[in-house]
Design a protein around this motif. Sequence first.
Motif, PDB file in Angstrom:
ATOM      1  N   GLY A   1       0.818  -1.213   0.000  1.00  0.00           N
ATOM      2  CA  GLY A   1       0.000   0.000   0.000  1.00  0.00           C
ATOM      3  C   GLY A   1       0.844   1.252   0.000  1.00  0.00           C
ATOM      4  N   THR A   2       0.246   2.336  -0.422  1.00  0.00           N
ATOM      5  CA  THR A   2       0.970   3.605  -0.486  1.00  0.00           C
ATOM      6  C   THR A   2       0.292   4.703   0.316  1.00  0.00           C
ATOM      7  OG1 THR A   2      -0.188   4.228  -2.510  1.00  0.00           O
ATOM      8  CG2 THR A   2       1.943   3.117  -2.774  1.00  0.00           C
ATOM      9  N   LEU A   3      -0.661   4.334   1.169  1.00  0.00           N
ATOM     10  CA  LEU A   3      -1.372   5.343   1.946  1.00  0.00           C
ATOM     11  C   LEU A   3      -0.537   5.823   3.133  1.00  0.00           C
ATOM     12  CD1 LEU A   3      -5.027   3.969   2.011  1.00  0.00           C
ATOM     13  CD2 LEU A   3      -4.066   5.779   0.574  1.00  0.00           C
ATOM     14  N   CYS A   4      -0.819   7.039   3.546  1.00  0.00           N
ATOM     15  CA  CYS A   4      -0.163   7.658   4.691  1.00  0.00           C
ATOM     16  C   CYS A   4      -0.334   6.772   5.932  1.00  0.00           C
ATOM     17  CB  CYS A   4      -0.773   9.033   4.937  1.00  0.00           C
ATOM     18  SG  CYS A   4      -0.229   9.835   6.448  1.00  0.00           S
ATOM     19  N   PRO A   5       0.742   6.489   6.670  1.00  0.00           N
ATOM     20  CA  PRO A   5       0.625   5.647   7.859  1.00  0.00           C
ATOM     21  C   PRO A   5      -0.086   6.332   9.022  1.00  0.00           C
ATOM     22  CG  PRO A   5       2.858   6.473   7.658  1.00  0.00           C
ATOM     23  CD  PRO A   5       2.122   6.892   6.412  1.00  0.00           C
ATOM     24  N   PHE A   6      -0.238   7.667   8.971  1.00  0.00           N
ATOM     25  CA  PHE A   6      -0.881   8.391  10.053  1.00  0.00           C
ATOM     26  C   PHE A   6      -2.386   8.511   9.871  1.00  0.00           C
ATOM     27  CE2 PHE A   6       3.440  10.344   9.799  1.00  0.00           C
ATOM     28  CZ  PHE A   6       3.944   9.731  10.938  1.00  0.00           C
ATOM     29  N   CYS A   7      -2.825   8.905   8.677  1.00  0.00           N
ATOM     30  CA  CYS A   7      -4.255   9.167   8.468  1.00  0.00           C
ATOM     31  C   CYS A   7      -4.917   8.186   7.511  1.00  0.00           C
ATOM     32  CB  CYS A   7      -4.458  10.596   7.960  1.00  0.00           C
ATOM     33  SG  CYS A   7      -3.874  10.861   6.270  1.00  0.00           S
ATOM     34  N   SER A   8      -4.150   7.502   6.699  1.00  0.00           N
ATOM     35  CA  SER A   8      -4.658   6.545   5.702  1.00  0.00           C
ATOM     36  C   SER A   8      -5.634   7.163   4.708  1.00  0.00           C
ATOM     37  CB  SER A   8      -5.324   5.349   6.397  1.00  0.00           C
ATOM     38  OG  SER A   8      -4.403   4.681   7.217  1.00  0.00           O
ATOM     39  N   ASN A   9      -5.529   8.470   4.495  1.00  0.00           N
ATOM     40  CA  ASN A   9      -6.436   9.149   3.566  1.00  0.00           C
ATOM     41  C   ASN A   9      -5.784   9.534   2.245  1.00  0.00           C
ATOM     42  OD1 ASN A   9      -8.632   9.084   5.301  1.00  0.00           O
ATOM     43  ND2 ASN A   9      -8.004  10.959   6.326  1.00  0.00           N
ATOM     44  N   ASN A  10      -4.478   9.784   2.240  1.00  0.00           N
ATOM     45  CA  ASN A  10      -3.764  10.212   1.040  1.00  0.00           C
ATOM     46  C   ASN A  10      -2.552   9.320   0.829  1.00  0.00           C
ATOM     47  OD1 ASN A  10      -5.159  12.666   2.210  1.00  0.00           O
ATOM     48  ND2 ASN A  10      -4.553  13.439   0.232  1.00  0.00           N
ATOM     49  N   GLU A  11      -1.986   9.408  -0.378  1.00  0.00           N
ATOM     50  CA  GLU A  11      -0.767   8.663  -0.633  1.00  0.00           C
ATOM     51  C   GLU A  11       0.372   9.262   0.176  1.00  0.00           C
ATOM     52  OE1 GLU A  11      -0.254   8.491  -4.929  1.00  0.00           O
ATOM     53  OE2 GLU A  11      -1.071   6.468  -4.839  1.00  0.00           O
ATOM     54  N   GLU A  12       1.322   8.393   0.552  1.00  0.00           N
ATOM     55  CA  GLU A  12       2.448   8.836   1.354  1.00  0.00           C
ATOM     56  C   GLU A  12       3.458   9.565   0.477  1.00  0.00           C
ATOM     57  OE1 GLU A  12       4.753   6.407   4.552  1.00  0.00           O
ATOM     58  OE2 GLU A  12       5.868   6.310   2.679  1.00  0.00           O
ATOM     59  N   GLU A  13       3.394  10.888   0.475  1.00  0.00           N
ATOM     60  CA  GLU A  13       4.380  11.699  -0.210  1.00  0.00           C
ATOM     61  C   GLU A  13       4.873  12.751   0.782  1.00  0.00           C
ATOM     62  OE1 GLU A  13       2.556  13.110  -3.777  1.00  0.00           O
ATOM     63  OE2 GLU A  13       1.020  14.193  -2.721  1.00  0.00           O
ATOM     64  N   ALA A  14       6.031  13.312   0.525  1.00  0.00           N
ATOM     65  CA  ALA A  14       6.692  14.195   1.484  1.00  0.00           C
ATOM     66  C   ALA A  14       5.814  15.363   1.925  1.00  0.00           C
ATOM     67  CB  ALA A  14       8.005  14.702   0.907  1.00  0.00           C
ATOM     68  N   ALA A  15       5.230  16.073   0.985  1.00  0.00           N
ATOM     69  CA  ALA A  15       4.412  17.234   1.331  1.00  0.00           C
ATOM     70  C   ALA A  15       3.262  16.839   2.250  1.00  0.00           C
ATOM     71  CB  ALA A  15       3.884  17.908   0.073  1.00  0.00           C
ATOM     72  N   HIS A  16       2.632  15.720   1.957  1.00  0.00           N
ATOM     73  CA  HIS A  16       1.526  15.269   2.806  1.00  0.00           C
ATOM     74  C   HIS A  16       2.037  14.866   4.185  1.00  0.00           C
ATOM     75  CE1 HIS A  16      -2.188  13.489   4.164  1.00  0.00           C
ATOM     76  NE2 HIS A  16      -1.487  12.428   4.519  1.00  0.00           N
ATOM     77  N   LEU A  17       3.055  14.027   4.228  1.00  0.00           N
ATOM     78  CA  LEU A  17       3.568  13.522   5.508  1.00  0.00           C
ATOM     79  C   LEU A  17       4.016  14.619   6.458  1.00  0.00           C
ATOM     80  CD1 LEU A  17       5.739  10.404   4.630  1.00  0.00           C
ATOM     81  CD2 LEU A  17       3.677  10.458   6.014  1.00  0.00           C
ATOM     82  N   PHE A  18       4.713  15.611   5.932  1.00  0.00           N
ATOM     83  CA  PHE A  18       5.314  16.613   6.795  1.00  0.00           C
ATOM     84  C   PHE A  18       4.491  17.879   6.983  1.00  0.00           C
ATOM     85  CE2 PHE A  18       8.818  13.922   5.687  1.00  0.00           C
ATOM     86  CZ  PHE A  18       9.508  13.821   6.889  1.00  0.00           C
ATOM     87  N   PHE A  19       3.570  18.173   6.078  1.00  0.00           N
ATOM     88  CA  PHE A  19       2.878  19.459   6.159  1.00  0.00           C
ATOM     89  C   PHE A  19       1.360  19.413   6.035  1.00  0.00           C
ATOM     90  CE2 PHE A  19       7.048  20.175   4.109  1.00  0.00           C
ATOM     91  CZ  PHE A  19       7.675  20.728   5.206  1.00  0.00           C
ATOM     92  N   ASN A  20       0.785  18.413   5.383  1.00  0.00           N
ATOM     93  CA  ASN A  20      -0.645  18.442   5.084  1.00  0.00           C
ATOM     94  C   ASN A  20      -1.475  17.380   5.776  1.00  0.00           C
ATOM     95  OD1 ASN A  20      -0.054  20.539   3.256  1.00  0.00           O
ATOM     96  ND2 ASN A  20       0.461  19.046   1.679  1.00  0.00           N
ATOM     97  N   CYS A  21      -0.861  16.404   6.382  1.00  0.00           N
ATOM     98  CA  CYS A  21      -1.600  15.319   7.031  1.00  0.00           C
ATOM     99  C   CYS A  21      -2.393  15.863   8.221  1.00  0.00           C
ATOM    100  CB  CYS A  21      -0.633  14.232   7.496  1.00  0.00           C
ATOM    101  SG  CYS A  21      -1.455  12.867   8.350  1.00  0.00           S
ATOM    102  N   SER A  22      -3.626  15.438   8.338  1.00  0.00           N
ATOM    103  CA  SER A  22      -4.485  15.926   9.424  1.00  0.00           C
ATOM    104  C   SER A  22      -3.950  15.566  10.801  1.00  0.00           C
ATOM    105  CB  SER A  22      -5.902  15.371   9.255  1.00  0.00           C
ATOM    106  OG  SER A  22      -5.881  13.956   9.326  1.00  0.00           O
ATOM    107  N   LYS A  23      -3.112  14.549  10.886  1.00  0.00           N
ATOM    108  CA  LYS A  23      -2.518  14.152  12.168  1.00  0.00           C
ATOM    109  C   LYS A  23      -1.256  14.951  12.475  1.00  0.00           C
ATOM    110  CE  LYS A  23      -5.432  10.747  12.672  1.00  0.00           C
ATOM    111  NZ  LYS A  23      -6.437  10.674  13.684  1.00  0.00           N
ATOM    112  N   ILE A  24      -0.630  15.551  11.480  1.00  0.00           N
ATOM    113  CA  ILE A  24       0.609  16.304  11.645  1.00  0.00           C
ATOM    114  C   ILE A  24       0.354  17.801  11.801  1.00  0.00           C
ATOM    115  CG2 ILE A  24       2.814  16.884  10.517  1.00  0.00           C
ATOM    116  CD1 ILE A  24       2.518  13.947  11.540  1.00  0.00           C
ATOM    117  N   LEU A  25      -0.683  18.318  11.170  1.00  0.00           N
ATOM    118  CA  LEU A  25      -0.982  19.755  11.228  1.00  0.00           C
ATOM    119  C   LEU A  25      -1.036  20.318  12.653  1.00  0.00           C
ATOM    120  CD1 LEU A  25      -3.488  20.350   8.315  1.00  0.00           C
ATOM    121  CD2 LEU A  25      -1.232  21.364   8.619  1.00  0.00           C
ATOM    122  N   PRO A  26      -1.628  19.619  13.622  1.00  0.00           N
ATOM    123  CA  PRO A  26      -1.635  20.170  14.986  1.00  0.00           C
ATOM    124  C   PRO A  26      -0.232  20.412  15.554  1.00  0.00           C
ATOM    125  CG  PRO A  26      -3.270  18.440  14.790  1.00  0.00           C
ATOM    126  CD  PRO A  26      -2.468  18.425  13.520  1.00  0.00           C
TER     127      PRO A  26
END
Length: 119
Positions: free
Chosen positions: A52-77
Motif C-alpha cells: 500500500g501507499t497510503l499515509c501511515p498516520f491518516c490513511s487518507n492520502n498517498e504517502e508523499e513528502a508534502a503530505h507527511l510533513f505538512f498536510n496530514c491531518s494528524k501532523i498539522l496540529p
Amino acid sequence: MGRINGENRDVVFEELWKLKIPAKSSVFAWRLIKDRLPKKLNLRRGQVVVNGTLCPFCSNNEEEAAHLFFNCSKILPLWWESLSWINIVIELPQNPRDHFLQHGNGNVGGIKSTRWKCW
C-alpha cells in the motif's frame, strides 16, 4: 557545466547549508526538499515491493513528502502548536521547498528567521 560554475545555484540549498545544525539534519532537509526520502511512492518507483501507499498516520492520502510533513491531518496540529510558540499565524505551503523559503521572508537575516529555518 552550469552547475559546476555555480550558474544554476538554488538559494534554498545555499541557505540550508549555512545553518548551524547537525550535518545529519541538513542532509535530511536536503533530501526532503529534493523529494529523495525513501517514502512508499519513491520506493515503489524504484521497483521495491511495498504494501500500500497510503499515509501511515491518516490513511487518507498517498504517502508523499508534502503530505507527511505538512498536510496530514494528524501532523498539522504539531505545526500549529509550534507556530503558536513564536506567535506566528501563517498558511503552510504545499511543498517542502516553499515551506523552507517562506521562513526567511519576514526577518531576512534575523535571529528569529534563522531559528525557524533550523526548526
